[in-house]
Enzyme design. Sequence first.
Site: not given
Length: 540
Positions: A224, A345, A448
């Site tokens: 990320s 995600e 995610h």
Amino acid sequence: MLRFLRAVTALALLAAGGAAAQAVGAAPQLRVQVQEGALLGRALDGGVRVWQGVPYAAPPTGERRWQPPQPPAPWTGLRAATAPGDVCPQPMSQLPGDGRSGVRGAEDCLSLNVYAPPTPAPAPDAGRAPRTPVMVWIHGGSFRSGAGSDYAAELLAREQGVTVVTFNYRLGALGFLAAPALEDGAGGSGNYGLMDQQAALRWVRRNVAAFGGDPRNVTVFGESAGAMSICAQLASPLARGLFDRAILQSGPCTPQGVTAPLREALSTATAYARALGCAPQDAACLRALPVGRLLDVPVPGNRVPGAIDLPLVWGDRVLPRAPAEVFAAGAGLRVPVLLGTNRDEGTLFVAPVAPSGQDLPLWQFWGVVALLERWNAPLALASYPAGRGTVGDAAAALVTDSVFACPTSDLAADLARGAPVYAYEFRDPAPPLALSPTASVPRYGAAHASELVSVFGTRLAGLADPAQFTAPQARLARSIRSYWANFARRGDPNGPGLVPWTPYDPHAGRVLGLAPGATAEVTDFRQEHHCGLWDRLALH
């Protein structure tokens, strides 16, 4: 007398350190000498050795707030490195459904943690044990939360025989505020968090040999915002020579909103300084503000939910050019890269947006797309109809494709022109996430951050626990760690017992799909994620 007292104190610290080392056993393995002084670590089950809370830079407090990181002060005697240091100031929690509020951390937070595998026996024809590959983790958290100590790396170190370093870097306004008052006259304002990362990597180059790591074989990996950081470092001339390979998990730095030109950042910071009660040119006022106020006062501006408040800045000495421009031109650091995304995600970002117990309102979905795509919004919405599931599902798919999958695919193609690239997609349909489904996101899928528990193999508080793996998921996790460590070892993730992984070919666009019991090459990645659509929209 003062000199005598200092000497006595130093001797006492050394004696106490030696006694502590004997108490935990294997004292020679737990005492290391770095450039700043001697450290005492501790041993974990299985023989992994860990040193925590080690300063890699001076405290960025007082006049050093919003300054480039400075070298840490040396110390005398034996410094205990047996507990993590403070995390950098941040909101208490950023996870969906976590009701905690408040602030955690302190500004004196620039520390790191080293996990070294059990000491191997020396080679028969050598006087010392071989050096291990080094993996340096940069944590995520939208540049406003997270810490190196949130990730326990003992399993990765022991199982894969690598030395793992995790660290903190300045976050939020403290890490990325590019205010007019803070310009240093040498083209610098903002990107303090990126400068911290570079300082940590310089520390690793200088000192990791003391822990048994190979300073000539350093792989930086992150997820990320951590991967976005690495992406930016690949475009930064100041990062040259700081690492040898890079692993980017779910974090391209090229989409809209991840970076901003310096002029835009300065404009935002001017409005923010006024909201904080300071004149935009008053550095003393800004440096005197309590941390809590910096966290409580929102950064002005219109942003979609979950967007980065203060993006990375380009146009300064850290990032002279926009990363997308650097990579499109075939410039940037040419090192082997392993990168990829998760199949779903967007579910993590959409889940907390809708009202409790309700699907995401259609008008809100349309409004967010209009804010992002403007006059291209009708074409984008036509490709993500809400009638096939919840509105949240459609919104999550759009976020997945436009922010993660397709920009990462484009980044892979750009980087592959200069160095080997290996691309993946994490495709576990039901990873063990500790997140409650919502009316708008009834199923998270490969959300995610859902691959993190596989990479580290240890529990991540509030997110996932490997104790809940099925047997196929546990085997997949072991394969992922092997791929990552093999890549760190020699720039190629392949190894015995693993599904073959071919380097990325921009013309074919194939990626390795990582799924329990079904790891295989994926041939339709770009079609599945509507990348042709997003390429067309990017041209308008």
